[in-house]
Design an enzyme around this catalytic site. Structure first.
Site, short mmCIF file in Angstrom:
data_model
loop_
_atom_site.label_atom_id
_atom_site.label_comp_id
_atom_site.label_asym_id
_atom_site.label_seq_id
_atom_site.Cartn_x
_atom_site.Cartn_y
_atom_site.Cartn_z
N SER A 52 57.84 -34.33 -97.43
CA SER A 52 59.07 -33.87 -96.79
C SER A 52 59.17 -32.36 -96.70
O SER A 52 59.83 -31.84 -95.78
CB SER A 52 60.29 -34.42 -97.54
N HIS A 294 65.79 -29.10 -100.19
CA HIS A 294 64.66 -29.02 -99.27
C HIS A 294 64.75 -27.75 -98.44
O HIS A 294 65.83 -27.16 -98.33
CB HIS A 294 64.64 -30.24 -98.33
#
Length: 315
Positions: A52, A294
């Site tokens: 990711s 993230h």
């Protein structure tokens, strides 16, 4: 205008299999632009592999298939490809959120579709490969969630003060000489070595770049309570484990005689606990488009610039 012309020229010469030197306009971590001169790949496609942190979930609408991989059109592979002038069949992004080293050689099921084994995208024609993997092998996401839960409980039931020695989560993973996370990092390293051997077998003419993880947490644990709900000692613990993971990636890349891309150093001071307009990594509650904990668009841009600098340096 000049950038578009350069990219068009690169694309045309790549199609002809010509090796040339170009100057690319890129952005530093603070958003400024710098010129990066490097020799472009002689010909052939670029394949992006990874999890990711490569895919860039939440930055833009998902692109590519399967949708469940949550690839963003603004992730660092897409930005690198754009700077290189690679389009269509010259660029293959097969990264997928949640991927482990196992998913490089086996199909990965997502909530919305199945991603083919990522290494299947490689061929003897491939000339550039980036690989960002390892965090899911050691369960880093679940570690953060567990540490957040413990940190929240500590804040509710503890002394009400953040003391540097308080690390309830670290004690759940490290007991004397036993370090569960360090053992997982070593196992992930063995798997990465096998993966890199297979990458080189499938794409023998490719330049291969192992991309590290950017700084997620600050050096000062006391700065991260509000954004991440972590006890300060656990901020230190998690930061050290990420650094150990990156050290493993560096060593295994060196052993395989491929290039290691350091994204941690340029991301220092841009962690999840810095200001909204500075950070590369979003905190638990994102304020910029991105998945929790993230990279945001600024982070993916910074990672792309690190890859481009590595390409320049290697050549």
């Amino acid at each position: 205008m000049m950038k578009t012309s350069v990219q068009a020229g690169v694309a045309g010469l790549l199609a002809c299999g010509t090796l040339l030197t170009v100057v690319l306009v890129t952005r530093d971590g603070d958003g400024t632009h710098t010129g990066i001169a490097y020799s472009a790949p002689a010909k052939g496609p670029y394949v992006a592999l990874g999890d990711s942190y490569t895919a860039g979930p939440g930055i833009t609408d998902p692109t590519g298939t399967p949708v469940g991989c949550d690839r963003s059109a603004g992730n660092y592979p897409a930005l690198v490809a754009a700077e290189l002038g690679l389009k269509g069949g010259d660029f293959h992004d097969v990264s997928c959120s949640g991927a482990t080293t196992t998913d490089l050689t086996s199909a990965q099921k997502t909530e919305d579709g199945t991603n083919s084994p990522q290494l299947r995208a490689l061929s003897s024609d491939t000339r550039l490969v980036t690989l960002g993997i390892g965090g899911n092998d050691i369960g880093f996401s679940s570690m953060i969630k567990r540490c957040v839960a413990m940190g929240t409980l500590y804040r509710l039931t503890g002394s009400g003060k953040y003391l540097a020695e308080n690390a309830p989560c670290a004690r759940a993973y490290v007991n004397g000489d036993s370090d569960e996370v360090r053992a997982k990092i070593a196992t992930a390293g063995d798997r990465l070595t096998r993966v890199l051997t297979e990458v080189k077998r499938r794409a023998p003419e490719a330049r291969v770049y192992v991309v590290s993880y950017p700084a997620i947490l600050p050096s000062d644990g006391a700065d991260c309570g509000r954004e991440m709900s972590l006890a300060p000692g656990d901020v230190t613990f998690l930061r050290e484990k990420e650094q150990q993971l990156n050290s493993m990636l560096r060593q295994r890349a060196s052993d395989a005689k491929v290039t290691y891309v350091d994204t941690y150093t340029p991301s220092a001071g841009h962690d999840a606990c810095t200001a909204k307009d500075t950070r590369w990594i979003e905190p638990l509650t994102p304020e910029n488009p991105a998945a929790p904990v993230h990279p945001n668009a600024r982070g993916e841009r910074g990672m792309a610039d690190a890859v481009l600098r590595a390409i320049k340096s290697a050549l």
